[in-house]
Design an enzyme around this catalytic site. Structure first.
Site, short mmCIF file in Angstrom:
data_model
loop_
_atom_site.label_atom_id
_atom_site.label_comp_id
_atom_site.label_asym_id
_atom_site.label_seq_id
_atom_site.Cartn_x
_atom_site.Cartn_y
_atom_site.Cartn_z
N ASN A 255 34.83 90.47 99.14
CA ASN A 255 34.61 90.78 98.08
C ASN A 255 34.01 89.57 97.67
O ASN A 255 34.13 89.31 97.03
CB ASN A 255 34.99 91.60 97.18
N TRP A 256 32.92 89.12 97.61
CA TRP A 256 32.41 87.65 97.62
C TRP A 256 31.88 88.08 95.75
O TRP A 256 31.14 86.66 95.36
CB TRP A 256 30.95 87.40 98.23
N LYS A 257 31.26 88.67 94.98
CA LYS A 257 30.64 89.17 94.18
C LYS A 257 30.08 88.56 94.21
O LYS A 257 29.14 88.47 94.80
CB LYS A 257 31.86 88.50 92.99
N HIS B 137 34.29 99.55 93.07
CA HIS B 137 34.58 98.85 92.38
C HIS B 137 35.05 98.53 90.86
O HIS B 137 34.36 98.87 89.75
CB HIS B 137 34.06 97.36 92.34
N GLU C 81 35.24 96.43 88.38
CA GLU C 81 34.35 96.05 87.84
C GLU C 81 33.08 96.54 87.65
O GLU C 81 32.19 96.68 86.14
CB GLU C 81 33.35 94.67 88.39
N GLU D 298 43.51 98.59 93.68
CA GLU D 298 43.52 97.54 93.43
C GLU D 298 43.67 97.81 91.67
O GLU D 298 43.24 98.30 90.77
CB GLU D 298 41.83 96.95 93.13
N GLY E 203 41.44 88.47 89.91
CA GLY E 203 41.80 87.54 89.91
C GLY E 203 42.49 87.05 88.71
O GLY E 203 42.68 85.82 88.19
N SER F 173 44.45 89.52 93.94
CA SER F 173 44.61 88.87 93.67
C SER F 173 45.78 88.13 95.38
O SER F 173 46.51 87.78 95.48
CB SER F 173 46.21 88.08 92.47
N GLY G 278 38.35 89.01 96.39
CA GLY G 278 38.04 88.49 95.65
C GLY G 278 38.37 86.98 96.55
O GLY G 278 37.50 86.95 97.24
N GLY G 279 38.08 86.51 95.30
CA GLY G 279 38.39 84.99 95.51
C GLY G 279 38.36 84.07 96.19
O GLY G 279 37.75 83.45 96.83
C1 PEP Z 1 38.14 92.54 93.69
O1 PEP Z 1 37.87 92.27 92.81
O2 PEP Z 1 37.76 92.76 94.94
C2 PEP Z 1 39.42 91.46 94.44
C3 PEP Z 1 40.16 91.91 95.25
O3 PEP Z 1 39.53 90.02 93.42
P1 PEP Z 1 40.62 89.11 93.78
O4 PEP Z 1 41.22 89.02 95.23
O5 PEP Z 1 40.13 87.96 93.13
O6 PEP Z 1 41.33 89.11 93.15
#
Ligand code: PEP
Length: 253
Positions: free
Chosen positions: A11-13, A95, A97, A165, A171, A210, A231-232
């Site tokens: 997920n590049w957001k 998600h 967010e 999640e 994050g 994470s 994500g990141g």
């Molecule tokens: C996400 O937002 O879907 C996610 C898992 O982010 P991160 O891996 O950065 O915690």
């Protein structure tokens, strides 16, 4: 027991410009002896270019959200049909967010899942508790209610996944313990079987929050963990490939 083919989705957001397509291409180039299914979900602006850049590779492209309606006066929104038309084959929905930042309810997420199915997209439906809810001992109940409310009956027999999640793990560098992840994933599986019967055993239940190369082997080996939403660590090909390899125990490490 061998696990079914895992799904590792990035997920590049709201990150990435055209120049970032080189990272996606590097992921595709690094997928030798990989048994996991791999997807990257960039911003809507990059979907068409990424689909073109990854044509002929085994990396699928996905969206990060869609509108429930197929078309209309919804300035700034994107329909599931438009994502599919641009070359997406999956879409992340619900998600945290979006639930937190845009007030998305379970009912709205369920309507978006219907839209994704209508457009032939494979939904990745996100659920997860806040830190307050976990500390109050409500994690399992909160997640179970989100799964029941966010998955429409029309999903039965269709390709989809649920992503657990925990909001507090996204994050932050924090992750639940492996037994905590397994508890929630088993609870989600029980709800899926209750809702859809035997068909509820098929969809992978992804873990997200994470995930990085250093913790991916343990997380992805956990009971009822059928992949990861990343994500990141999906923004850099090297890190994402490290996670993908961790989810491909029969392939290269
Ligand atoms: C996400 O937002 O879907 C996610 C898992 O982010 P991160 O891996 O950065 O915690």
């Amino acid at each position: 027991m061998t696990k079914p083919q895992p799904l590792i989705a990035g997920n590049w957001k709201m990150n990435g410009l055209a120049a970032s397509l080189s990272e996606a291409k590097a992921v595709a180039a690094g997928l030798t002896e990989i048994t996991a299914r791999v997807a990257i979900c960039p911003s809507a602006t990059l979907i068409a270019q990424m689909a073109l850049a990854l044509k002929g590779t085994s990396v699928a492209v996905g969206g990060q959200d869609c509108r429930a309606e197929a078309s209309g006066a919804f300035t700034g929104d994107v329909a599931a049909e438009q994502l599919a038309d641009a070359g997406a084959s999956l879409v992340i929905l619900g998600h945290s967010e979006r639930r937190a930042g845009y007030g998305e309810t379970d009912a709205l997420v369920a309507a978006k899942v219907e839209a994704a199915l209508r457009a032939g997209l494979e939904p990745i439906v996100c659920v997860g508790e806040t830190l307050e809810q976990r500390e109050a001992g409500e994690a399992l109940a909160v997640v179970a209610a989100q799964v029941r409310g966010s998955l429409p009956a029309g999903l039965s027999g269709r390709a989809y996944s649920v992503a657990y999640e925990p909001v507090w793990a996204i994050g932050t560098g924090l992750t639940p313990t492996t037994p905590e992840i397994e508890d929630v994933h088993r609870a989600i599986r029980a709800v899926l079987v209750d809702m859809f019967g035997e068909a509820g055993r098929a969809p992978p239940i992804l873990y997200g929050g994470s995930v990085k190369p250093s913790n991916a082997v343990e997380i992805l080996a956990a009971d009822e963990v059928g992949g990861a939403l990343v994500g990141g660590a999906s923004l850099k090909a090297e890190d994402f490939l490290g996670i993908i390899r961790a989810g491909s125990p029969n392939g290269s490490r």
